[in-house]
Design a protein around this motif. Structure first.
Motif, PDB file in Angstrom:
ATOM      1  N   SER A  53       3.002  -2.219 -10.893  1.00  0.00           N
ATOM      2  CA  SER A  53       4.144  -2.660 -10.100  1.00  0.00           C
ATOM      3  C   SER A  53       4.696  -1.411  -9.427  1.00  0.00           C
ATOM      4  O   SER A  53       5.262  -0.542 -10.109  1.00  0.00           O
ATOM      5  CB  SER A  53       5.217  -3.309 -10.981  1.00  0.00           C
ATOM      6  N   ALA A  54       4.509  -1.334  -8.110  1.00  0.00           N
ATOM      7  CA  ALA A  54       5.020  -0.158  -7.397  1.00  0.00           C
ATOM      8  C   ALA A  54       6.548  -0.159  -7.418  1.00  0.00           C
ATOM      9  O   ALA A  54       7.174   0.890  -7.465  1.00  0.00           O
ATOM     10  CB  ALA A  54       4.499  -0.161  -5.961  1.00  0.00           C
ATOM     11  N   LYS A  55       7.109  -1.365  -7.432  1.00  0.00           N
ATOM     12  CA  LYS A  55       8.571  -1.470  -7.432  1.00  0.00           C
ATOM     13  C   LYS A  55       9.141  -0.882  -8.727  1.00  0.00           C
ATOM     14  O   LYS A  55      10.086  -0.101  -8.705  1.00  0.00           O
ATOM     15  CB  LYS A  55       8.975  -2.938  -7.280  1.00  0.00           C
ATOM     16  N   ILE A  69       7.775   2.671   3.663  1.00  0.00           N
ATOM     17  CA  ILE A  69       7.772   1.287   3.169  1.00  0.00           C
ATOM     18  C   ILE A  69       8.533   0.407   4.143  1.00  0.00           C
ATOM     19  O   ILE A  69       9.525   0.837   4.724  1.00  0.00           O
ATOM     20  CB  ILE A  69       8.436   1.218   1.776  1.00  0.00           C
ATOM     21  N   SER A  70       8.053  -0.814   4.321  1.00  0.00           N
ATOM     22  CA  SER A  70       8.745  -1.686   5.257  1.00  0.00           C
ATOM     23  C   SER A  70       8.653  -3.143   4.832  1.00  0.00           C
ATOM     24  O   SER A  70       7.648  -3.571   4.260  1.00  0.00           O
ATOM     25  CB  SER A  70       8.113  -1.523   6.636  1.00  0.00           C
ATOM     26  N   LYS A  71       9.717  -3.872   5.129  1.00  0.00           N
ATOM     27  CA  LYS A  71       9.689  -5.319   4.852  1.00  0.00           C
ATOM     28  C   LYS A  71       8.911  -6.045   5.943  1.00  0.00           C
ATOM     29  O   LYS A  71       8.502  -7.177   5.793  1.00  0.00           O
ATOM     30  CB  LYS A  71      11.125  -5.856   4.792  1.00  0.00           C
ATOM     31  N   PRO A 121       5.782  -6.913   7.951  1.00  0.00           N
ATOM     32  CA  PRO A 121       4.339  -6.757   7.807  1.00  0.00           C
ATOM     33  C   PRO A 121       3.734  -6.047   9.012  1.00  0.00           C
ATOM     34  O   PRO A 121       4.214  -6.206  10.135  1.00  0.00           O
ATOM     35  CB  PRO A 121       3.813  -8.193   7.720  1.00  0.00           C
ATOM     36  N   GLY A 122       2.694  -5.294   8.755  1.00  0.00           N
ATOM     37  CA  GLY A 122       1.982  -4.653   9.858  1.00  0.00           C
ATOM     38  C   GLY A 122       2.585  -3.343  10.293  1.00  0.00           C
ATOM     39  O   GLY A 122       2.240  -2.817  11.349  1.00  0.00           O
ATOM     40  N   ARG A 123       3.476  -2.775   9.478  1.00  0.00           N
ATOM     41  CA  ARG A 123       4.138  -1.537   9.876  1.00  0.00           C
ATOM     42  C   ARG A 123       3.152  -0.359   9.950  1.00  0.00           C
ATOM     43  O   ARG A 123       3.190   0.442  10.864  1.00  0.00           O
ATOM     44  CB  ARG A 123       5.278  -1.238   8.879  1.00  0.00           C
ATOM     45  N   THR A 124       2.237  -0.300   8.955  1.00  0.00           N
ATOM     46  CA  THR A 124       1.278   0.807   8.947  1.00  0.00           C
ATOM     47  C   THR A 124       0.154   0.491   9.931  1.00  0.00           C
ATOM     48  O   THR A 124      -0.726  -0.294   9.633  1.00  0.00           O
ATOM     49  CB  THR A 124       0.707   0.995   7.510  1.00  0.00           C
ATOM     50  N   ARG A 125       0.174   1.103  11.131  1.00  0.00           N
ATOM     51  CA  ARG A 125      -0.823   0.748  12.140  1.00  0.00           C
ATOM     52  C   ARG A 125      -1.874   1.836  12.331  1.00  0.00           C
ATOM     53  O   ARG A 125      -3.039   1.556  12.565  1.00  0.00           O
ATOM     54  CB  ARG A 125      -0.158   0.446  13.491  1.00  0.00           C
ATOM     55  N   LYS A 177       0.836  -1.221   0.000  1.00  0.00           N
ATOM     56  CA  LYS A 177       0.000   0.000   0.000  1.00  0.00           C
ATOM     57  C   LYS A 177       0.864   1.263   0.000  1.00  0.00           C
ATOM     58  O   LYS A 177       0.648   2.168  -0.790  1.00  0.00           O
ATOM     59  CB  LYS A 177      -0.935   0.035   1.214  1.00  0.00           C
ATOM     60  N   SER A 178       1.835   1.292   0.915  1.00  0.00           N
ATOM     61  CA  SER A 178       2.691   2.481   1.007  1.00  0.00           C
ATOM     62  C   SER A 178       3.468   2.683  -0.286  1.00  0.00           C
ATOM     63  O   SER A 178       3.592   3.807  -0.778  1.00  0.00           O
ATOM     64  CB  SER A 178       3.664   2.347   2.177  1.00  0.00           C
ATOM     65  N   SER A 179       3.959   1.576  -0.850  1.00  0.00           N
ATOM     66  CA  SER A 179       4.722   1.673  -2.105  1.00  0.00           C
ATOM     67  C   SER A 179       3.836   2.198  -3.229  1.00  0.00           C
ATOM     68  O   SER A 179       4.285   2.986  -4.061  1.00  0.00           O
ATOM     69  CB  SER A 179       5.271   0.299  -2.505  1.00  0.00           C
ATOM     70  N   VAL A 180       2.590   1.751  -3.261  1.00  0.00           N
ATOM     71  CA  VAL A 180       1.660   2.206  -4.298  1.00  0.00           C
ATOM     72  C   VAL A 180       1.415   3.709  -4.154  1.00  0.00           C
ATOM     73  O   VAL A 180       1.429   4.451  -5.141  1.00  0.00           O
ATOM     74  CB  VAL A 180       0.328   1.405  -4.249  1.00  0.00           C
ATOM     75  N   CYS A 189       3.028  -6.770 -10.011  1.00  0.00           N
ATOM     76  CA  CYS A 189       2.938  -7.447 -11.311  1.00  0.00           C
ATOM     77  C   CYS A 189       4.311  -7.833 -11.850  1.00  0.00           C
ATOM     78  O   CYS A 189       4.409  -8.710 -12.710  1.00  0.00           O
ATOM     79  CB  CYS A 189       2.219  -6.549 -12.325  1.00  0.00           C
ATOM     80  N   ASP A 190       5.374  -7.182 -11.350  1.00  0.00           N
ATOM     81  CA  ASP A 190       6.728  -7.552 -11.795  1.00  0.00           C
ATOM     82  C   ASP A 190       7.077  -8.981 -11.399  1.00  0.00           C
ATOM     83  O   ASP A 190       7.969  -9.596 -11.971  1.00  0.00           O
ATOM     84  CB  ASP A 190       7.754  -6.570 -11.195  1.00  0.00           C
ATOM     85  N   LYS A 191       6.348  -9.546 -10.406  1.00  0.00           N
ATOM     86  CA  LYS A 191       6.648 -10.917  -9.955  1.00  0.00           C
ATOM     87  C   LYS A 191       5.891 -11.974 -10.768  1.00  0.00           C
ATOM     88  O   LYS A 191       6.158 -13.165 -10.653  1.00  0.00           O
ATOM     89  CB  LYS A 191       6.300 -11.055  -8.467  1.00  0.00           C
TER      90      LYS A 191
HETATM   91  N1  GTP Z   1       8.435  -7.105  -6.064  1.00  0.00           N
HETATM   92  C1  GTP Z   1       7.711  -6.089  -5.583  1.00  0.00           C
HETATM   93  N2  GTP Z   1       7.786  -5.767  -4.271  1.00  0.00           N
HETATM   94  C2  GTP Z   1       7.003  -4.749  -3.830  1.00  0.00           C
HETATM   95  C3  GTP Z   1       6.137  -4.020  -4.690  1.00  0.00           C
HETATM   96  N3  GTP Z   1       5.472  -3.102  -3.930  1.00  0.00           N
HETATM   97  C4  GTP Z   1       5.929  -3.245  -2.673  1.00  0.00           C
HETATM   98  N4  GTP Z   1       6.853  -4.216  -2.600  1.00  0.00           N
HETATM   99  C5  GTP Z   1       7.585  -4.667  -1.396  1.00  0.00           C
HETATM  100  O1  GTP Z   1       6.638  -5.205  -0.469  1.00  0.00           O
HETATM  101  C6  GTP Z   1       7.035  -4.892   0.882  1.00  0.00           C
HETATM  102  C7  GTP Z   1       5.894  -4.175   1.613  1.00  0.00           C
HETATM  103  O2  GTP Z   1       5.692  -2.909   1.016  1.00  0.00           O
HETATM  104  P1  GTP Z   1       4.881  -1.735   1.785  1.00  0.00           P
HETATM  105  O3  GTP Z   1       4.643  -0.679   0.757  1.00  0.00           O
HETATM  106  O4  GTP Z   1       5.582  -1.353   3.041  1.00  0.00           O
HETATM  107  O5  GTP Z   1       3.538  -2.522   2.129  1.00  0.00           O
HETATM  108  P2  GTP Z   1       2.289  -2.093   3.057  1.00  0.00           P
HETATM  109  O6  GTP Z   1       1.108  -2.775   2.468  1.00  0.00           O
HETATM  110  O7  GTP Z   1       2.232  -0.602   3.178  1.00  0.00           O
HETATM  111  O8  GTP Z   1       2.707  -2.757   4.420  1.00  0.00           O
HETATM  112  P3  GTP Z   1       2.023  -2.654   5.871  1.00  0.00           P
HETATM  113  O9  GTP Z   1       2.841  -1.634   6.615  1.00  0.00           O
HETATM  114  O10 GTP Z   1       2.174  -4.038   6.390  1.00  0.00           O
HETATM  115  O11 GTP Z   1       0.586  -2.252   5.717  1.00  0.00           O
HETATM  116  C8  GTP Z   1       8.326  -4.064   0.762  1.00  0.00           C
HETATM  117  O12 GTP Z   1       9.420  -4.930   0.911  1.00  0.00           O
HETATM  118  C9  GTP Z   1       8.262  -3.517  -0.667  1.00  0.00           C
HETATM  119  O13 GTP Z   1       9.537  -3.224  -1.201  1.00  0.00           O
HETATM  120  C10 GTP Z   1       6.097  -4.382  -6.086  1.00  0.00           C
HETATM  121  O14 GTP Z   1       5.392  -3.812  -6.926  1.00  0.00           O
HETATM  122  N5  GTP Z   1       6.888  -5.433  -6.462  1.00  0.00           N
END
Ligand code: GTP
Length: 193
Positions: free
Chosen positions: A173-175, A50-52, A54-58, A34-37, A142-144
């Motif tokens: 693909s947010a990445k 952004i965080s590796k 899970p559950g960082r966004t509280r 979500k944060s990456s998007v 989608c890159d995966k």
């Molecule tokens: N391969 C890939 N990894 C991604 C993509 N988007 C996010 N990630 C990875 O997924 C992980 C979680 O990303 P976040 O953006 O922190 O996810 P979140 O949904 O906000 O996480 P919470 O804090 O748990 O709610 C990170 O390691 C990102 O680098 C993507 O499009 N492709």
């Protein structure tokens, strides 16, 4: 366009969210990106954290697009290591944030394009339908997905699973920061309507 307009970021509790006339709400499983998007959507690097882990966004993150038009980032659901009490709080927060707020809103449910939607994603969609709240799907990561699977196929499958039209499904693909122009157009259309 969105990157130029996001000028304010705040963290809020569900019952103290500012009033809005229109809001886009991002929801999805923990760690779905979500944060990456949000960062990719706004062409920024560190707007959302952004965080590796899970559950960082509280808490609820609010980004203003213009006066009383908000992007809301909800804490992810389905994070295994939370207590029952925390899950109940989360449900209450959903109610406060999505149902009780009197604003024009669309919820974007972000799903993992590689893993596919989960039961929790379907529950979310079902719950939104019950309350007549419009929702769309963003298939992230989608890159995966193997390159021989066309994105159109991902959209069709997701549309079928969620019982919605294919035009309501966005593949990104947010990445790699791919696929965001259609999503941006959709969001701006909503805010400008
Ligand atoms: N391969 C890939 N990894 C991604 C993509 N988007 C996010 N990630 C990875 O997924 C992980 C979680 O990303 P976040 O953006 O922190 O996810 P979140 O949904 O906000 O996480 P919470 O804090 O748990 O709610 C990170 O390691 C990102 O680098 C993507 O499009 N492709």
């Amino acid at each position: 366009m969105l990157e130029k307009t996001v000028f304010f970021r705040a963290t809020a509790e569900a019952d103290s969210l500012p009033k809005s006339v229109a809001e886009i709400i991002f929801s999805g499983r923990s760690n779905v990106g979500k944060s990456s998007v949000i960062n990719a959507l706004c062409s920024q690097k560190n707007l959302a954290r952004i965080s590796k882990t899970p559950g960082r966004t509280r808490s609820i993150n609010v980004y203003s697009v213009s006066l009383r038009k908000w992007i809301i980032d909800l804490p992810g659901y389905g994070f295994a290591r939370v207590s029952l009490q925390e899950k109940e709080l989360w449900n209450k927060m959903m109610e406060e944030c999505i149902i009780k707020r009197n604003s024009n809103k669309t919820v974007y449910i972000i799903v993992d394009a590689f893993v596919g939607p989960t039961e929790l994603d379907f529950d979310m969609a079902k719950w939104l339908k019950e309350y007549n709240i419009s929702f769309k799907i963003i298939a992230n990561k989608c890159d995966k997905v193997p390159q021989n699977i066309p994105e159109d196929e991902i959209r069709s499958k997701a549309a079928e699973c969620f019982g919605t039209d294919k035009s309501n499904v966005f593949t990104v693909s947010a990445k790699k920061r791919n696929g965001f122009s259609k999503l941006k157009t959709d969001i701006l259309k909503f805010f400008n309507s």
